[in-house]
Design an enzyme around this catalytic site. Structure first.
Site, PDB file in Angstrom:
ATOM      1  N   ARG A  99       0.831  -1.215   0.000  1.00  0.00           N
ATOM      2  CA  ARG A  99       0.000   0.000   0.000  1.00  0.00           C
ATOM      3  C   ARG A  99       0.861   1.260   0.000  1.00  0.00           C
ATOM      4  O   ARG A  99       0.458   2.302  -0.526  1.00  0.00           O
ATOM      5  CB  ARG A  99      -0.993  -0.007   1.181  1.00  0.00           C
ATOM      6  CG  ARG A  99      -2.089   1.028   1.057  1.00  0.00           C
ATOM      7  CD  ARG A  99      -3.155   0.883   2.136  1.00  0.00           C
ATOM      8  NE  ARG A  99      -4.271   0.045   1.743  1.00  0.00           N
ATOM      9  CZ  ARG A  99      -5.342   0.477   1.055  1.00  0.00           C
ATOM     10  NH1 ARG A  99      -5.436   1.734   0.679  1.00  0.00           N
ATOM     11  NH2 ARG A  99      -6.310  -0.353   0.744  1.00  0.00           N
ATOM     12  N   GLU A 125      -9.597   6.308   6.932  1.00  0.00           N
ATOM     13  CA  GLU A 125      -8.163   6.555   6.808  1.00  0.00           C
ATOM     14  C   GLU A 125      -7.744   7.760   5.960  1.00  0.00           C
ATOM     15  O   GLU A 125      -6.764   8.424   6.283  1.00  0.00           O
ATOM     16  CB  GLU A 125      -7.485   5.299   6.227  1.00  0.00           C
ATOM     17  CG  GLU A 125      -7.568   4.096   7.139  1.00  0.00           C
ATOM     18  CD  GLU A 125      -7.197   2.816   6.400  1.00  0.00           C
ATOM     19  OE1 GLU A 125      -7.985   2.392   5.543  1.00  0.00           O
ATOM     20  OE2 GLU A 125      -6.112   2.280   6.663  1.00  0.00           O
TER      21      GLU A 125
END
Ligand code: MTE
Ligand code: HPA
Ligand code: MOS
Length: 778
Positions: A323, A726
């Site tokens: 990620r 997030e």
């Protein structure tokens, strides 16, 4: 036909600013956490014994003093494990519950003491005498890279274009490096598990976990029993932030082991300092980068390596470092690019998920590169940003070959530039810095683009269970966990909206593996996307049966049956919802359904580095202004303006709360929160005395947070909303950059300050002095 207007609106439907379902209980202390549960008579308490070496062989263990300590019932070691001594979420068998012959980090659990009280267990655990033979240890990420330490998992490489050609074409090339620190989760409620043995092989565990299904499987694996004998219950977590995606499994396993062995309820709750020592954190990174660009600042080529301190085992380090690479481009098109991860094994606690899941580290690296270009050319970094945004013919392909289809960063930036008055304020800051000798200011406006979906495709599924009782009240259960983010509220709003009943008719019940099986972690910000859809699906199944029933009973077309606020309209007749349900029950209509959802369109081939890992992107931007005292390196955030995209918000009140909280948490990560290991590999910042999270007084003096109200998810997500958990964590990169600009002012903005994160006052001061010296000499 007689067209009737709905008489009213339901209370607490979707898109409403509804309060958190437990907000009033949080503030009055009546929300029940695991440690508040009444303990059955005879409940025992477990406490972990931790390694005092970073890397060593265990030669012998002397438990005599532990056994004879007051209140001690027994000791658990690996020898007491009937199943497998492993709780590795990556299934690499590298995460033992208890170390056996060798310890691999300072703080690794070796045994557990079971005693009558928690305090007795904790005191007894400290009495152990262990003989170690020290082995060489590596704790630092740069040292690990230099020493060619092994990787905990295969690295990822993302490549597109021809970087050699790109660099050859570029008129300017800059190389640099950056360190980005880790972060402790500092959830208010620490790890805790409470196990209650049942008959035969059965066990029930109340656990503060984000991933009940995995905790269930891990408890089964350690006890050597099938998952159907294990039930995990989670009403709420007192904060998690990724720290309880995998790290709770160990505590659940230890409590369950002890409960089975001693045949009574067992609770385990480490102290804050042991929680900070023994459980994983955000990965710190080292980024080495090379960037080629033209004289306007247009990027031609990027080559970067992202090395991460993973700790002693794989845990989630594979997907975390992946990620990071997925976010190194942030909002920018790189014509030629190569990005590589290096997930390094170190003799430290195994690092884990933390809000953003590697994305923030990747994005900070990417934004540092933009800063480099800007300072190299003497331009406003915002100008460089705009020049390189995705958009336009042939400029929409990410390094992982997903096309950006939903780009709204241009509009977000434009609106924020105006509402924050960026251009004029930047001029003011420049003018102020020309006059002010000690205090220097900085301002920065940075964008965010964050990919939504688990990169592990199979995680993108969810289930829900909805019962309508014959009195018309509704019971809702889904696979997501409530950790303060408001998931339970949002999913209940969805169900209220489906049935068109007031929100208070719906009770969301504790998450349990017994009601909804095979769930994913509540993580990757996807809780409401996944569980909202699954719950809507369950409600729709029940509604379809009710519509069919009504059409038959009243002899109308199914099109003439409608769910209206707290009533059901059948033809021209209106029946109160509860009355209608009673009739349906009387006609033996099934009033319960299990719903399911899986995210469409996504696929990912890791070995090729290609695919569509993300269903969509969430966007945002922030503008921060800081004042720095160049004599001490201390600073304050004077103002922050945020414009954030949550699509069509399910609940703007909760979403604003998520954005504000994420901003402050991200700011803490990039400014004051510093993890520090000593030469012996001991984490020395294991308590609030030495680890500084933001206080209320550290928040921006002026803090304007807005949602992009015009945004609608172009993909068919739940009510066209977007995930919020997030993405806003990365907004305060603007704080780091504003600090950077203030420091750069002492050298006329001609040199990139290259301040590592966190930009503690110490680092800021060192950067200022370095720049002052360089300006004098140059
Ligand atoms: N908000 C609160 N109050 N507490 C938390 O622990 N965790 C964050 C975010 N917001 C967290 C939070 C993280 S890391 C994620 S992935 C998401 O919430 C998870 O919840 P969601 O998917 O329902 O948004
Ligand atoms: N995000 C958060 N948690 C995860 C992910 C992710 O992408 N993949 C596996 N666990
Ligand atoms: Mo969040 S780091 O995906 O739990």
């Amino acid at each position: 036909m007689n067209v009737m207007q709905p008489i009213d609106r339901i209370r607490g439907g979707v898109h409403e600013k509804e309060r958190h379902e437990s907000g009033h209980k949080h503030v009055t202390g009546t929300a029940e956490y695991i440690d508040d549960m009444p303990e059955p008579a005879g409940t025992l308490h477990a406490y972990l014994g931790l390694s005092e070496r970073a890397h060593a062989e265990i030669l012998s263990i002397d438990f005599d003093a532990v056994k004879s300590a007051r209140g001690v019932i027994g000791i658990l070691t690996a020898a007491d494990i009937p199943g497998e001594n492993d709780v590795s979420p990556a299934h690499r068998h590298d995460d033992p519950v208890f170390a056996t012959t060798r310890v691999e980090f300072h703080g690794q659990p070796i045994f557990a003491v079971i005693a009558e009280t928690r305090d007795e267990a904790r005191r007894a655990a400290a009495k152990v005498k262990i003989d170690y033979k020290d082995l060489p240890h590596v704790t630092d990420v740069v040292e690990a890279a230099a020493a060619n330490c092994p990787l905990v998992i295969d690295p990822l490489k993302l490549e597109r274009g021809d970087i050699a050609a790109g660099f050859a074409k570029a008129k300017n090339v800059v190389e640099g490096e950056m360190r980005i620190g880790g972060q402790d989760h500092f959830y208010l409620e620490g790890h805790i598990s409470f196990a209650i043995p049942g008959e035969d092989d059965e066990i029930t565990v109340y656990c503060s976990t984000q991933h009940p299904s995995e905790t269930q499987h891990m408890v089964g694996q350690v006890l050597g029993i099938p998952s159907n004998a294990v039930t995990i219950n989670v009403r709420r977590l007192g904060g998690a932030f990724g720290g309880k995606e995998t790290q709770a499994n160990l505590f659940a396993a230890v409590a369950a082991l002890a409960a089975k062995k001693y045949r009574c309820a067992v609770k385990i709750r480490p102290d804050r300092d042991d929680d900070m020592t023994a459980t994983g954190k955000r990965h710190d990174f080292h980024v080495g980068y090379k960037i080629g660009f033209d004289d306007d600042g247009r990027i031609e080529a990027v080559d970067a390596v992202f090395s991460a301190r993973c700790g002693f085992s794989a845990d989630l380090s594979g997907p975390v470092t992946d990620r990071a690479l997925f976010h190194a481009d942030n909002c920018y098109f790189y014509p030629h690019v190569r990005l590589q991860s290096r997930p390094l094994k170190t003799n430290t606690v195994s690092n884990t998920a933390f809000r953003g899941f590697g994305g923030p580290q990747g994005m900070v690296g990417g934004e540092r590169m933009i800063e480099e270009v800007a300072y190299a050319l003497g331009k406003d970094p915002l100008e460089i940003r705009k020049l390189n945004f995705y958009g336009g013919e042939g400029r929409n392909l990410t390094p992982y070959h997903q096309t950006v289809e939903d780009n709204i960063i241009g509009r977000i930036i434009e609106e924020l530039e105006i509402s924050s008055n960026y251009a004029a304020r930047r001029e003011e800051v420049l003018a102020f810095n020309r006059k002010s000798r000690i205090i220097k200011r900085g301002i920065a406006l940075t964008p965010v683009k964050f990919g939504i979906s688990f990169t592990k495709t199979e995680y993108n599924q969810a289930g829900a269970l909805v019962h309508v009782y014959s009195d018309g009240s509704i019971h809702l259960n889904h696979g997501g966990t409530e950790m303060g983010q408001g998931l339970y509220t949002k999913v209940a709003q969805v169900v209220a909206d489906e049935f068109q009943v007031d929100l208070d008719r719906i009770k969301v019940t504790a998450t349990t593996t017994g009601k909804v099986p095979n769930t994913s972690a509540t993580a990757a910000s996807s809780g409401s996307d996944l569980n909202g859809m699954a719950a809507a699906n369950a409600a729709q199944q029940i509604k379809a049966r009710l519509v069919k029933f009504a059409a038959e009973r009243w002899g109308v077309s199914e099109y003439d049956v409608a769910f209206e606020p707290n009533t059901v309209r059948v033809g021209v007749e209106r029946i109160a919802f509860s009355e209608f349900i009673k009739l349906a029950y009387g006609s033996r209509i099934q009033l319960s359904a299990a719903g399911f959802y899986k995210t469409p369109k996504i696929h990912w081939n890791r070995s090729e580095g290609r695919g569509r890992p993300f269903f969509y992107y969430a966007y945002g931007a922030s503008c921060s202004e800081v004042s720095v005292d160049t004599l001490t390196g201390e600073y304050q955030v004077d103002r922050a303006d945020v414009l954030h995209d949550v699509g069509k918000s399910l609940n703007p009140a909760l979403d604003i709360g998520q954005v504000e909280g994420a901003f402050v948490q991200g700011m803490g990560w990039l400014t004051t929160e510093e993890l520090w290991w000593d030469a012996k590999g001991r984490l020395r910042t294991y308590a609030p005395s030495t680890y500084k999270i933001p206080l209320a007084s550290d928040r921006p003096r002026i803090f304007n947070v807005r949602l992009a109200e015009w945004s609608v998810n172009r993909e068919e997500t739940i009510r066209r909303s977007k995930a919020v958990g997030e993405p806003p964590f990365m907004l305060p990169i603007s704080v780091l950059e504003a600090i950077s600009m203030a420091a750069a002012s002492v050298a006329e903005y001609r040199m990139a300050p290259r301040i590592d994160a966190p930009a503690t006052p110490e680092r800021v001061l060192l950067a200022v002095e370095r720049l002052r010296r360089a300006a004098k000499n140059g």
